[in-house]
Design an enzyme around this catalytic site. Structure first.
Site, short mmCIF file in Angstrom:
data_model
loop_
_atom_site.label_atom_id
_atom_site.label_comp_id
_atom_site.label_asym_id
_atom_site.label_seq_id
_atom_site.Cartn_x
_atom_site.Cartn_y
_atom_site.Cartn_z
N LYS A 284 -0.51 4.38 3.83
CA LYS A 284 -0.59 4.15 2.39
C LYS A 284 0.23 5.23 1.66
O LYS A 284 1.43 5.10 1.52
CB LYS A 284 -2.05 4.14 1.93
CG LYS A 284 -2.83 2.87 2.28
CD LYS A 284 -3.30 2.85 3.69
CE LYS A 284 -4.13 1.62 4.00
NZ LYS A 284 -4.52 1.57 5.43
N GLU B 257 -16.13 5.09 2.02
CA GLU B 257 -14.71 5.31 1.73
C GLU B 257 -14.58 6.21 0.51
O GLU B 257 -15.51 6.31 -0.30
CB GLU B 257 -14.01 3.97 1.47
CG GLU B 257 -13.95 3.05 2.67
CD GLU B 257 -13.15 1.79 2.41
OE1 GLU B 257 -11.95 1.91 2.11
OE2 GLU B 257 -13.72 0.68 2.49
N ASP C 126 -13.80 7.97 4.85
CA ASP C 126 -12.48 7.40 5.13
C ASP C 126 -11.71 7.40 3.82
O ASP C 126 -12.02 6.63 2.91
CB ASP C 126 -12.65 5.98 5.67
CG ASP C 126 -11.32 5.31 6.00
OD1 ASP C 126 -10.28 5.76 5.49
OD2 ASP C 126 -11.32 4.32 6.75
N SER D 31 -11.07 -0.17 -0.53
CA SER D 31 -9.80 -0.85 -0.32
C SER D 31 -9.67 -2.16 -1.09
O SER D 31 -8.55 -2.57 -1.40
CB SER D 31 -9.60 -1.13 1.17
OG SER D 31 -10.66 -1.93 1.69
N ASN E 187 0.81 -1.22 0.00
CA ASN E 187 0.00 0.00 0.00
C ASN E 187 0.85 1.27 0.00
O ASN E 187 0.32 2.37 0.13
CB ASN E 187 -0.91 0.02 1.23
CG ASN E 187 -2.04 -0.99 1.12
OD1 ASN E 187 -2.45 -1.37 0.04
ND2 ASN E 187 -2.54 -1.43 2.26
N HIS F 279 -14.94 -0.31 4.87
CA HIS F 279 -13.88 -1.04 5.55
C HIS F 279 -14.37 -1.68 6.86
O HIS F 279 -15.29 -1.18 7.51
CB HIS F 279 -12.72 -0.09 5.86
CG HIS F 279 -11.49 -0.77 6.32
ND1 HIS F 279 -11.17 -0.91 7.66
CD2 HIS F 279 -10.49 -1.39 5.64
CE1 HIS F 279 -10.03 -1.56 7.78
NE2 HIS F 279 -9.59 -1.86 6.56
#
Length: 385
Positions: free
Chosen positions: A236, A175, A204, A179, A47, A133
């Site tokens: 990240k 998000e 997020d 992810s 990441n 997430h």
């Protein structure tokens, strides 16, 4: 059933479903290459999107911070663990992202848990994207508020859920970049719907911050929205670790009174805050802009090449490029084929992703070179054949 029988049953079920998780010990692996048992692999599971974990200026800043402050904070920020380094980083983050306040947390998981636990009451409602997430969904499930999940990026369903009766306040959770699928949330539409229902929005942006937009300001900047609560993480694009919540003055003061993660956790080491401020400076610099440009070139190169492969992809134009193969065993086998060819790739299986969507979660970084992408595509093409 005894304790041991309960544990054995759960473990055996995971093994039978080919969903058993195993940690792998590596000698090093935050950059372009990962080393395991003395063998070097080209790393496609990191990441560290901008390659900043290996940046000399950031490493030097951490060393200088350790020389000045030591290697630990020594306590909660409410006791003695809030230093000039923490204060400087919070001020810089707030200024960069255009919020009155920023509060540091030890991790993105902790930030999400703290926010939802502190804000939500039993009369309140949480509306979360179904693919949000685990930290967000777990926090929502543990809170006294009622959790309702809307279909992934389906704003019309969110609108309908918000229209239902709620005695308290409502919080919309999503998000910026998802992810596991790597696609973007329609933040402008989500915020418009939330505001129409007097709900707050929590975004997020773990996988967008530092990587997207002018000066790397992330998903919200790209879509020109300002959520009520913005969570950014540093593991990240920043290449380090930790997180921050961006919010209003009153929300920051409220969290300082009621967010138990802040009150009862040892704060991040000051040296880490020094390194994060150095990372922020790189992200905002010409060096950061060039790294984002290189990453985008790699993404375009990969997406152009993967079109001819017999794997299902998502509508991702981010550093996260999943290849969805469906079956757990097939995903594991494909990951092993890639490792045999010198490419480090991880198979992601349920319960991390929905059943039937096991995948290879490929990640591209600015540390890669064009030949790395071409070599990866060649191996995938051979595997697809």
């Amino acid at each position: 059933m005894t304790w041991q029988q309960r544990i054995d049953t759960a473990l055996n079920a995971r093994r039978t479903a080919e969903a058993f998780r195993v940690r792998t010990v590596v000698e090093g692996g935050a950059g372009r290459f990962l080393t395991r048992d003395g063998r070097q692999f080209c790393h496609f599971s990191s990441n560290d999107y901008l390659g900043l974990s290996q940046h000399p200026a950031i490493i030097r800043a951490w060393q200088q911070g350790a020389d000045q402050y030591g290697v630990g904070s020594g306590g909660s920020g409410h006791v003695s663990g809030y230093t000039t380094a923490h204060f400087a980083l919070e001020e810089a983050l707030a200024d960069w992202l255009g919020y009155p306040r920023a509060l540091l947390f030890i991790s993105g998981f902790a930030a999400n848990q703290a926010l939802i636990a502190a804000l939500m009451g039993k009369e309140d409602g949480i509306l979360a994207d179904r693919l949000s997430h685990a930290s967000l969904l777990e926090a929502a499930n543990l809170s006294p508020a009622r959790l309702r999940r809307f279909a992934h990026n389906e704003v019309s369903q969110l609108d309908a859920l918000l229209d239902k009766s709620c005695a308290g306040q409502q919080l919309v959770v999503t998000e910026g970049i998802f992810s596991m699928d790597g696609d973007s949330a329609p933040l402008r539409d989500i915020q418009a719907v939330a505001q129409r229902h007097s709900a707050w929005t929590l975004v997020d942006d773990a996988h967008g911050i530092g990587v997207l937009g002018e000066e790397g300001r992330g998903s919200t900047a790209v879509q020109n929205v300002k959520p009520d609560l913005l969570v950014v993480t540093f593991g990240k694009g920043f290449g380090v670790s930790g997180a921050a919540v961006l919010c209003s003055e009153s929300v920051a003061d409220y969290l300082l009174q009621f967010a138990r993660h802040l009150i009862y956790s040892t704060s991040m080491p000051p040296a880490q805050a020094v390194a994060l401020l150095a990372a922020l400076n790189v992200i905002r610099s010409e060096d950061g802009a060039q790294r984002r440009h290189s990453l985008n070139q790699h993404i375009q190169r990969f997406r152009a090449g993967v079109e001819d492969l017999p794997f299902k992809t998502t509508d991702s134009h981010s550093a996260i490029q999943p290849l969805i193969v469906g079956d757990n065993g097939r995903a594991l086998h494909l990951a092993q084929q890639l490792r045999d060819s010198g490419k480090w790739v991880t198979a992601i299986r349920p319960p991390t992703v929905p059943v039937g969507t096991a995948r290879l979660r490929l990640t591209l970084t600015a540390a890669h070179q064009s030949q790395d992408i071409d070599s990866l595509l060649e191996v995938l093409y051979a595997a697809g054949q």
